[in-house]
Design a protein around this motif. Structure first.
Motif, PDB file in Angstrom:
ATOM      1  N   ALA A 140      39.023  80.745  50.126  1.00  0.00           N
ATOM      2  CA  ALA A 140      38.792  82.188  50.125  1.00  0.00           C
ATOM      3  C   ALA A 140      40.087  82.988  50.169  1.00  0.00           C
ATOM      4  O   ALA A 140      40.111  84.164  49.795  1.00  0.00           O
ATOM      5  CB  ALA A 140      37.911  82.573  51.314  1.00  0.00           C
ATOM      6  N   ALA A 141      41.181  82.354  50.614  1.00  0.00           N
ATOM      7  CA  ALA A 141      42.465  83.050  50.710  1.00  0.00           C
ATOM      8  C   ALA A 141      42.899  83.527  49.333  1.00  0.00           C
ATOM      9  O   ALA A 141      42.858  82.789  48.356  1.00  0.00           O
ATOM     10  CB  ALA A 141      43.514  82.128  51.318  1.00  0.00           C
ATOM     11  N   VAL A 162      40.503  91.038  61.306  1.00  0.00           N
ATOM     12  CA  VAL A 162      41.639  91.027  62.235  1.00  0.00           C
ATOM     13  C   VAL A 162      42.735  90.165  61.617  1.00  0.00           C
ATOM     14  O   VAL A 162      42.531  88.988  61.329  1.00  0.00           O
ATOM     15  CB  VAL A 162      41.230  90.452  63.597  1.00  0.00           C
ATOM     16  CG1 VAL A 162      42.423  90.507  64.551  1.00  0.00           C
ATOM     17  CG2 VAL A 162      40.047  91.204  64.170  1.00  0.00           C
ATOM     18  N   ARG A 163      43.909  90.765  61.411  1.00  0.00           N
ATOM     19  CA  ARG A 163      45.034  90.053  60.807  1.00  0.00           C
ATOM     20  C   ARG A 163      46.262  90.226  61.691  1.00  0.00           C
ATOM     21  O   ARG A 163      46.737  91.333  61.906  1.00  0.00           O
ATOM     22  CB  ARG A 163      45.308  90.588  59.402  1.00  0.00           C
ATOM     23  CG  ARG A 163      46.502  89.927  58.704  1.00  0.00           C
ATOM     24  CD  ARG A 163      46.623  90.419  57.266  1.00  0.00           C
ATOM     25  NE  ARG A 163      45.475  90.002  56.483  1.00  0.00           N
ATOM     26  CZ  ARG A 163      45.174  90.528  55.285  1.00  0.00           C
ATOM     27  NH1 ARG A 163      45.932  91.475  54.756  1.00  0.00           N
ATOM     28  NH2 ARG A 163      44.099  90.100  54.634  1.00  0.00           N
ATOM     29  N   SER A 179      44.784  83.622  54.696  1.00  0.00           N
ATOM     30  CA  SER A 179      44.623  82.541  55.674  1.00  0.00           C
ATOM     31  C   SER A 179      44.957  83.075  57.065  1.00  0.00           C
ATOM     32  O   SER A 179      45.919  83.829  57.233  1.00  0.00           O
ATOM     33  CB  SER A 179      45.548  81.366  55.340  1.00  0.00           C
ATOM     34  OG  SER A 179      45.229  80.815  54.087  1.00  0.00           O
ATOM     35  N   GLY A 180      44.174  82.679  58.047  1.00  0.00           N
ATOM     36  CA  GLY A 180      44.394  83.139  59.409  1.00  0.00           C
ATOM     37  C   GLY A 180      43.659  84.410  59.766  1.00  0.00           C
ATOM     38  O   GLY A 180      43.589  84.786  60.932  1.00  0.00           O
ATOM     39  N   ILE A 198      31.507  78.881  52.837  1.00  0.00           N
ATOM     40  CA  ILE A 198      32.305  79.595  51.828  1.00  0.00           C
ATOM     41  C   ILE A 198      33.782  79.582  52.198  1.00  0.00           C
ATOM     42  O   ILE A 198      34.657  79.411  51.334  1.00  0.00           O
ATOM     43  CB  ILE A 198      31.820  81.065  51.706  1.00  0.00           C
ATOM     44  CG1 ILE A 198      30.386  81.098  51.141  1.00  0.00           C
ATOM     45  CG2 ILE A 198      32.756  81.880  50.832  1.00  0.00           C
ATOM     46  CD1 ILE A 198      29.773  82.471  51.160  1.00  0.00           C
ATOM     47  N   LEU A 199      34.079  79.736  53.491  1.00  0.00           N
ATOM     48  CA  LEU A 199      35.470  79.816  53.943  1.00  0.00           C
ATOM     49  C   LEU A 199      36.081  78.437  54.174  1.00  0.00           C
ATOM     50  O   LEU A 199      37.264  78.324  54.409  1.00  0.00           O
ATOM     51  CB  LEU A 199      35.549  80.642  55.235  1.00  0.00           C
ATOM     52  CG  LEU A 199      35.056  82.104  55.122  1.00  0.00           C
ATOM     53  CD1 LEU A 199      35.194  82.794  56.447  1.00  0.00           C
ATOM     54  CD2 LEU A 199      35.824  82.858  54.051  1.00  0.00           C
TER      55      LEU A 199
END
Length: 199
Positions: A140-141, A162-163, A179-180, A198-199
């Motif tokens: 998904a990234a 949230v990043r 990612s993350g 999915i992720l």
């Protein structure tokens, strides 16, 4: 039914808005201040605010903070909770009557269980916020929310991303997942399982 702490906090904040402790357009204390006030972690406050954001009670903007958007939506939010409480009180009373009528015990209990399950499933769709993390090697990234079609494929609503500790509430369809990232989603348990795939 026992509520999660973040749900209780969301109800308390909504009640404060209805009682005009906070006016429409007024900025509410930041998450750190709220965390201290309620003696909980910032994650708990984040979930509480996500519920209110999804219900249209408050709005969160980077650099501005948490702002009250609608007293009417706060009243609607509290009414929905009160209705759920009334249903469960009514069912509890019926359960007592059921004990007095043993001959009808199985039939009545079966109907009550169906009503309880339906009520919990219906109310949990807007009261329960879950966190789903995007793995390091996730496919998904680099894709946008539109490309992932999360709502169409899972029925979930992404209320925030949230990043690196910074929340992006109500991300638009062109928001690119990395990612993350941690997605805050609202919806049924089955949808969360599909999102994990999915992720």
């Amino acid at each position: 039914m026992e509520q999660s702490r973040y749900q209780e906090i969301a109800l308390e904040i909504a009640h404060s808005i209805v009682m005009s402790e906070y006016q429409e357009g007024e900025r509410i204390h930041g998450r750190s201040t709220l965390a201290g006030r309620f003696n909980v972690s910032p994650e708990t406050i984040r979930r509480a605010i996500a519920i209110l954001q999804n219900a249209g009670v408050v709005m969160v903007n980077q650099g501005i903070g948490i702002t009250v958007t609608s007293k009417a939506q706060a009243e609607k939010f509290l009414r929905a909770f009160d209705q759920k409480t009334e249903v469960h009180v009514f069912l509890s009373e019926l359960n007592e009557y059921m004990e007095k009528r043993r001959q009808l015990d199985l039939k009545i209990e079966g109907h009550l269980n169906k009503i309880l399950l339906y009520t919990d499933r219906m109310m949990s769709r807007w009261m329960d916020v879950a966190e789903v993390e995007v793995g390091k090697d996730s496919v998904a990234a680099g894709q946008t929310l539109t490309q992932l079609k999360i709502r169409e494929r899972t029925g979930l609503t992404v209320v925030a991303v949230v990043r690196k500790g910074i929340e992006q509430f109500s991300p638009n369809s062109g928001f690119v997942i990395e990612s993350g990232d941690v997605l805050l989603v609202v919806g049924a348990e089955q949808g969360r399982e599909k999102l994990q795939e999915i992720l």
